[in-house]
Scaffold this active site. Structure first.
Site, mmCIF file in Angstrom:
data_model
loop_
_atom_site.group_PDB
_atom_site.id
_atom_site.type_symbol
_atom_site.label_atom_id
_atom_site.label_comp_id
_atom_site.label_asym_id
_atom_site.label_seq_id
_atom_site.Cartn_x
_atom_site.Cartn_y
_atom_site.Cartn_z
ATOM 1 N N ARG A 261 19.319 58.362 -8.380
ATOM 2 C CA ARG A 261 20.730 58.654 -8.645
ATOM 3 C C ARG A 261 20.878 59.209 -10.060
ATOM 4 N NH1 ARG A 261 23.702 53.320 -5.918
ATOM 5 N NH2 ARG A 261 22.687 53.561 -3.881
ATOM 6 N N ARG A 276 20.878 49.847 -14.566
ATOM 7 C CA ARG A 276 21.340 51.107 -13.975
ATOM 8 C C ARG A 276 20.322 52.198 -14.285
ATOM 9 N NH1 ARG A 276 26.427 52.120 -12.078
ATOM 10 N NH2 ARG A 276 27.203 50.267 -13.139
ATOM 11 N N GLU A 348 26.894 42.997 -9.420
ATOM 12 C CA GLU A 348 26.608 43.421 -8.047
ATOM 13 C C GLU A 348 25.107 43.533 -7.813
ATOM 14 O OE1 GLU A 348 26.499 47.411 -5.385
ATOM 15 O OE2 GLU A 348 27.892 47.392 -7.087
ATOM 16 N N ARG A 390 17.565 44.934 -9.696
ATOM 17 C CA ARG A 390 18.595 43.972 -10.101
ATOM 18 C C ARG A 390 18.206 42.548 -9.724
ATOM 19 N NH1 ARG A 390 24.654 46.498 -10.266
ATOM 20 N NH2 ARG A 390 24.064 48.455 -11.277
#
Length: 425
Positions: A261, A276, A348, A390
């Protein structure tokens, strides 16, 4: 993609659903394009019927040696041909314009989705486990990780910002997490393991809703190929263009893949650490169901992701996302947020969504109900089970010790071969 008939039949309901997402009404524009396109289709059909009729009359006139009538009819046929060609070109242009408009309109939220503008309006559905207690001030993962193999500096040297080199004990833990997730999803929850391509064509990304609207969030490799942002793209498109038998459903797929991404929409967010990244691994779940199965399947999928967190003994909470925080293709989304004691907050770690028939219409994925000739669109669902990076962060922060070591969760010890990961000295 939306069913144009539903918009045509109840434009007010369509606009009201968009308003719940905080969007302006679109039905008038869509219906106007559709009406013009349908009027042209009628014109083309009428002209074709008259052309066929005139063509037969030409033969009859010639048989009677009525050259004047034949000439007049031939001129009419030529005019009809030109008119039809012009109408067909305009109809094709309008169809393309209508498809373009519909392709950037998000899915409509289901009735039980809470109203809200952003993540602050999401609803806590349940909390599992208490925040981990320590007899010392817990550190964040980017302080713990380097001593066991999270090499942020070399990752940046090799590839730039938002890349990390994972080595040594951290690499072993990372691999163990991915293997544990796959084993749990396949062995306990009945998902079929798939090794899909991570390069896909544009039409696959269109089918799941990333294109055309979110191209800037993707990595493009060639004119036709893109790196997947999630295995949802590859797994969901397995059924693109297919007509399945009802008895085949539900289909459940899982894959552990690299995901890519650009994070174009996340500038300035989580720029340090392993939260991230441009490249990361994720165990993805995808289900293909009938409309009647999809709500139960959504709950089942979310519980599968929760089961992995429970087995890792990580505190978490389930959030029902509000209308303003859902993804483009989602009609309802549950997020699982894991407790990170270093940050003193929930983050998340999984997102499980039902997309109803929105993606299926874009992919033309259908099934034939038992005993029926007509087909219906399938429902598609996707979820993370889990994001490996994560989860690694969550393990580091929740299992950290005062001396900088990290206890390996019980369910991972057979994969890691160690009970404790000691910091390198």
């Amino acid at each position: 993609m939306h069913d144009i008939r539903l918009i045509r039949d109840d434009p007010a309901a369509f606009d009201a659903a968009l308003a719940r997402r905080g969007l302006d009404p679109r039905s008038a524009e869509i219906v106007a394009l559709d009406e013009r396109r349908r009027a042209l289709q009628t014109e083309i059909q009428t002209a074709q019927a008259r052309r066929n009729e005139a063509s037969k009359a030409i033969g009859a006139a010639k048989a009677k040696r009525d050259e004047d009538t034949a000439a007049m009819l031939m001129a009419e046929v030529a005019t009809l041909k030109d008119r039809m060609l012009a109408a067909e070109l305009e109809e094709a242009s309008l169809a393309s314009e209508l498809r373009g408009v519909l392709s950037i309109v998000p899915n409509l939220p289901l009735a039980d989705v809470p109203q809200g503008a952003d993540e602050d309006d999401n609803v806590v559905e349940k909390t599992v486990g208490d925040p981990t207690a320590f007899g010392f001030d817990p550190a964040e993962h980017d302080a713990i990780g380097p001593a066991i193999g999270l090499d942020f500096e070399t990752g940046v040297k090799l590839s730039g910002a938002r890349f990390t080199l994972v080595r040594g004990a951290a690499a072993k833990l990372h691999r163990a997490l991915g293997q544990f997730m796959l084993d749990t999803l396949t062995g306990i929850h009945g998902y079929e393991e798939v090794v899909p391509p991570v390069l896909v064509r544009s039409d696959a990304l269109y089918g799941t809703g990333q294109l055309p609207k979110f191209a800037e969030d993707l990595f493009r490799t060639t004119e036709e190929h893109w790196l997947i942002p999630t295995a949802e793209v590859s797994l969901t498109n397995i059924v693109a263009g297919d007509i399945l038998a009802e008895r085949e459903l539900p289909l459940r797929f899982t894959a552990l893949t690299m995901c890519f991404r650009s994070e174009a929409g996340a500038a300035g967010r989580d720029t340090r650490g392993f939260i991230r990244q441009h490249q990361f691994e994720k165990a993805e779940m995808v289900s293909i169901t009938t409309p009647e199965q999809s709500d139960a399947e959504h709950e089942r999928m979310t519980q599968a992701a929760e089961d992995i967190l429970n087995r890792l003994v990580l505190p978490f909470r389930r959030m029902k996302l509000c209308t303003g925080d859902m993804g483009f293709s989602a009609a309802r989304t549950y997020d699982l947020e894991v407790w990170l004691p270093g940050q003193q907050r929930y983050r998340e770690i999984s997102s499980c969504s039902t997309c109803t028939d929105f993606q299926a219409r874009r992919m033309n994925a259908r099934y034939r109900p038992e005993g029926e000739k007509a087909t219906r669109f399938v429902h598609t669902l996707n979820g993370s089970g889990l994001a490996v990076g994560r989860t690694l962060v969550a393990v580091l922060e929740n299992y950290q010790q005062a001396d900088g070591s990290v206890v390996v969760p019980d369910v991972l010890r057979r994969y890691v071969g160690q009970d404790v990961l000691a910091p390198a000295r």
